[in-house]
Design a protein around this motif. Sequence first.
Motif, mmCIF file in Angstrom:
data_model
loop_
_atom_site.group_PDB
_atom_site.id
_atom_site.type_symbol
_atom_site.label_atom_id
_atom_site.label_comp_id
_atom_site.label_asym_id
_atom_site.label_seq_id
_atom_site.Cartn_x
_atom_site.Cartn_y
_atom_site.Cartn_z
ATOM 1 N N GLN A 272 -8.318 -15.854 21.604
ATOM 2 C CA GLN A 272 -7.943 -14.442 21.743
ATOM 3 C C GLN A 272 -9.179 -13.547 21.754
ATOM 4 O O GLN A 272 -9.284 -12.610 22.563
ATOM 5 N N LEU A 273 -10.121 -13.823 20.882
ATOM 6 C CA LEU A 273 -11.344 -13.010 20.831
ATOM 7 C C LEU A 273 -12.192 -13.209 22.082
ATOM 8 O O LEU A 273 -12.745 -12.241 22.626
ATOM 9 N N ILE A 274 -12.304 -14.439 22.540
ATOM 10 C CA ILE A 274 -13.074 -14.706 23.756
ATOM 11 C C ILE A 274 -12.410 -14.062 24.971
ATOM 12 O O ILE A 274 -13.085 -13.531 25.867
ATOM 13 N N TRP A 275 -11.075 -14.088 25.018
ATOM 14 C CA TRP A 275 -10.347 -13.479 26.133
ATOM 15 C C TRP A 275 -10.572 -11.973 26.171
ATOM 16 O O TRP A 275 -10.782 -11.400 27.251
ATOM 17 N N PHE A 276 -10.559 -11.324 25.027
ATOM 18 C CA PHE A 276 -10.817 -9.875 25.007
ATOM 19 C C PHE A 276 -12.233 -9.582 25.482
ATOM 20 O O PHE A 276 -12.461 -8.652 26.269
ATOM 21 N N THR A 277 -13.199 -10.371 25.030
ATOM 22 C CA THR A 277 -14.581 -10.177 25.453
ATOM 23 C C THR A 277 -14.726 -10.405 26.959
ATOM 24 O O THR A 277 -15.451 -9.668 27.647
ATOM 25 N N LEU A 278 -14.032 -11.401 27.470
ATOM 26 C CA LEU A 278 -14.081 -11.675 28.906
ATOM 27 C C LEU A 278 -13.534 -10.504 29.709
ATOM 28 O O LEU A 278 -14.071 -10.167 30.780
ATOM 29 N N GLN A 279 -12.491 -9.869 29.229
ATOM 30 C CA GLN A 279 -11.929 -8.718 29.935
ATOM 31 C C GLN A 279 -12.947 -7.598 30.037
ATOM 32 O O GLN A 279 -13.072 -6.944 31.087
ATOM 33 N N VAL A 280 -13.686 -7.362 28.971
ATOM 34 C CA VAL A 280 -14.702 -6.307 28.991
ATOM 35 C C VAL A 280 -15.819 -6.666 29.959
ATOM 36 O O VAL A 280 -16.305 -5.811 30.712
ATOM 37 N N VAL A 281 -16.228 -7.920 29.972
ATOM 38 C CA VAL A 281 -17.279 -8.350 30.898
ATOM 39 C C VAL A 281 -16.823 -8.178 32.348
ATOM 40 O O VAL A 281 -17.598 -7.725 33.218
ATOM 41 N N ILE A 282 -15.576 -8.508 32.641
ATOM 42 C CA ILE A 282 -15.051 -8.359 34.007
ATOM 43 C C ILE A 282 -14.991 -6.887 34.402
ATOM 44 O O ILE A 282 -15.251 -6.527 35.562
ATOM 45 N N ARG A 283 -14.685 -6.013 33.461
ATOM 46 C CA ARG A 283 -14.667 -4.578 33.760
ATOM 47 C C ARG A 283 -16.069 -4.105 34.147
ATOM 48 O O ARG A 283 -16.232 -3.312 35.082
ATOM 49 N N ILE A 284 -17.075 -4.572 33.426
ATOM 50 C CA ILE A 284 -18.447 -4.184 33.768
ATOM 51 C C ILE A 284 -18.829 -4.722 35.143
ATOM 52 O O ILE A 284 -19.475 -4.030 35.945
ATOM 53 N N GLN A 285 -18.401 -5.942 35.447
ATOM 54 C CA GLN A 285 -18.708 -6.532 36.755
ATOM 55 C C GLN A 285 -18.074 -5.734 37.886
ATOM 56 O O GLN A 285 -18.650 -5.616 38.968
ATOM 57 N N ASN A 286 -16.887 -5.176 37.630
ATOM 58 C CA ASN A 286 -16.195 -4.374 38.653
ATOM 59 C C ASN A 286 -16.577 -2.898 38.593
ATOM 60 O O ASN A 286 -15.931 -2.074 39.239
ATOM 61 N N ARG A 287 -17.612 -2.578 37.810
ATOM 62 C CA ARG A 287 -18.114 -1.207 37.678
ATOM 63 C C ARG A 287 -17.033 -0.245 37.197
ATOM 64 O O ARG A 287 -16.946 0.905 37.666
ATOM 65 N N LEU A 288 -16.189 -0.722 36.318
ATOM 66 C CA LEU A 288 -15.204 0.128 35.657
ATOM 67 C C LEU A 288 -15.738 0.532 34.294
ATOM 68 O O LEU A 288 -16.453 -0.234 33.643
ATOM 69 N N VAL A 289 -15.384 1.720 33.874
ATOM 70 C CA VAL A 289 -15.896 2.236 32.605
ATOM 71 C C VAL A 289 -15.329 1.438 31.438
ATOM 72 O O VAL A 289 -14.124 1.166 31.375
ATOM 73 N N VAL A 290 -16.197 1.063 30.536
ATOM 74 C CA VAL A 290 -15.807 0.427 29.283
ATOM 75 C C VAL A 290 -15.879 1.482 28.188
ATOM 76 O O VAL A 290 -16.920 2.113 27.993
ATOM 77 N N THR A 291 -14.788 1.692 27.505
ATOM 78 C CA THR A 291 -14.768 2.701 26.453
ATOM 79 C C THR A 291 -15.565 2.233 25.246
ATOM 80 O O THR A 291 -15.804 1.031 25.048
ATOM 81 N N LEU A 292 -15.967 3.189 24.429
ATOM 82 C CA LEU A 292 -16.740 2.857 23.232
ATOM 83 C C LEU A 292 -15.921 2.043 22.241
ATOM 84 O O LEU A 292 -16.466 1.174 21.545
ATOM 85 N N VAL A 293 -14.631 2.299 22.185
ATOM 86 C CA VAL A 293 -13.798 1.536 21.257
ATOM 87 C C VAL A 293 -13.693 0.082 21.708
ATOM 88 O O VAL A 293 -13.649 -0.840 20.880
ATOM 89 N N GLU A 294 -13.699 -0.156 23.012
ATOM 90 C CA GLU A 294 -13.696 -1.534 23.509
ATOM 91 C C GLU A 294 -15.030 -2.223 23.238
ATOM 92 O O GLU A 294 -15.074 -3.405 22.870
ATOM 93 N N LEU A 295 -16.122 -1.494 23.420
ATOM 94 C CA LEU A 295 -17.435 -2.070 23.137
ATOM 95 C C LEU A 295 -17.556 -2.432 21.662
ATOM 96 O O LEU A 295 -18.053 -3.518 21.320
ATOM 97 N N ASP A 296 -17.103 -1.546 20.804
ATOM 98 C CA ASP A 296 -17.194 -1.832 19.367
ATOM 99 C C ASP A 296 -16.293 -3.002 18.990
ATOM 100 O O ASP A 296 -16.643 -3.795 18.107
ATOM 101 N N THR A 297 -15.154 -3.126 19.648
ATOM 102 C CA THR A 297 -14.270 -4.264 19.378
ATOM 103 C C THR A 297 -14.931 -5.570 19.804
ATOM 104 O O THR A 297 -14.779 -6.597 19.126
ATOM 105 N N VAL A 298 -15.670 -5.548 20.905
ATOM 106 C CA VAL A 298 -16.412 -6.737 21.316
ATOM 107 C C VAL A 298 -17.462 -7.096 20.272
ATOM 108 O O VAL A 298 -17.676 -8.283 19.964
#
Length: 384
Positions: free
Chosen positions: A178-204
Amino acid sequence: MVHLLFVILYLSRSVKGTSATCPPPESDGSSRTLWSILWSCALTLLICVWHAIHPDVPPPRQKWWEAWLRLSTVFQAIAPFFLPQWVVYIACKQWYEARWRIIEFQDARYQWSMIHSFFAEMGGFYYCDETGSLCRIDSIEFLRLLEAREIANPVITELEIKDKSKLDSLGIFFLSVQLIWFTLQVVIRIQNRLVVTLVELDTVCMATVTLCLLFFWWNKPVRPKRPHIFYSHLYLRTDSDLLRTREWEFPDDLLPARVTAVAASGMARSNISIISLFTSWLIFGGLHLTAWNFPFVTEGERMTWRIASLIFAGSALACIVLAFTFGCYGSDSQLEDPHPSLLLGLGLALLSRMVLVALIFASLRSLPSSAYQTVPWTAYIPHL
């Protein structure tokens, strides 16, 4: 470690951001809402904090709610948010000490395991003497009683200890997924040049810390409710009811036994735990530095985030320099009576962490439009 920090700073400069904001869109198939963002982050943070709480085994006559109200338990629930590097240090120290206990039992030609070590050190063993008094014993005290053959029931298997745990290895594995999957979602958002919120970064960041805890505490029982009681021979002779219940004998298969243990190294025991403290400290601060060019509501908030992140990571670097230059943190005994520079560094890290948390909540009042866009997962699924 200094090179690692500069690499993180360089990567953070490549993450482009924009200060354009817009109200949250209506929920449809191609967008997400603020509540969905908060829900996924809150669920992941709950997993992180819940696994970071490893309270000691309550005494035999203590209520379960009294154990949860103890100051140590409250600290375990709060510390992962504000001092995650200290939690990693404690976990690494317990892991390494547990492995050394295996070697000590191996030298005495007794069977022992990581699960036994963790359970003993967290208050899972009690000894009932000839008067019926119960006293908590650790691994070393148990070994002393074992060698003196003062325990009538010296056997407790790994399976019996695992049965007391509220989480098995399969559950820990799914938590890791579950933790790796959440981190992967954030990495994919960065790859697609979508904004990552600060709360998502802190959760990672919290997920990274929790993955370290899952590694060090993989064999540690989770929230056991009852300790295991060892009885004295003299007490069993006076308690006829207990004696009739079960006949105890000292098993011969404890001498000798196969033990899987790590070989002793020349490195001092404390060095690994201290290295884990500074490494997790630096990584946690470095991950926050990746938000160097993230979109913020105001320019003042952006500068405050940068300064707070630099202070958090810089305090770790300062402590590392002192450690290698003056040898301020050469042993665990010195950490129990910490050097003033370490206290100052942890104080600065705590203050900067509180500022970062405040900025995370402040950023939720106005998010960029791309923060609500979802990842096009169909682009990653092979199809004809």
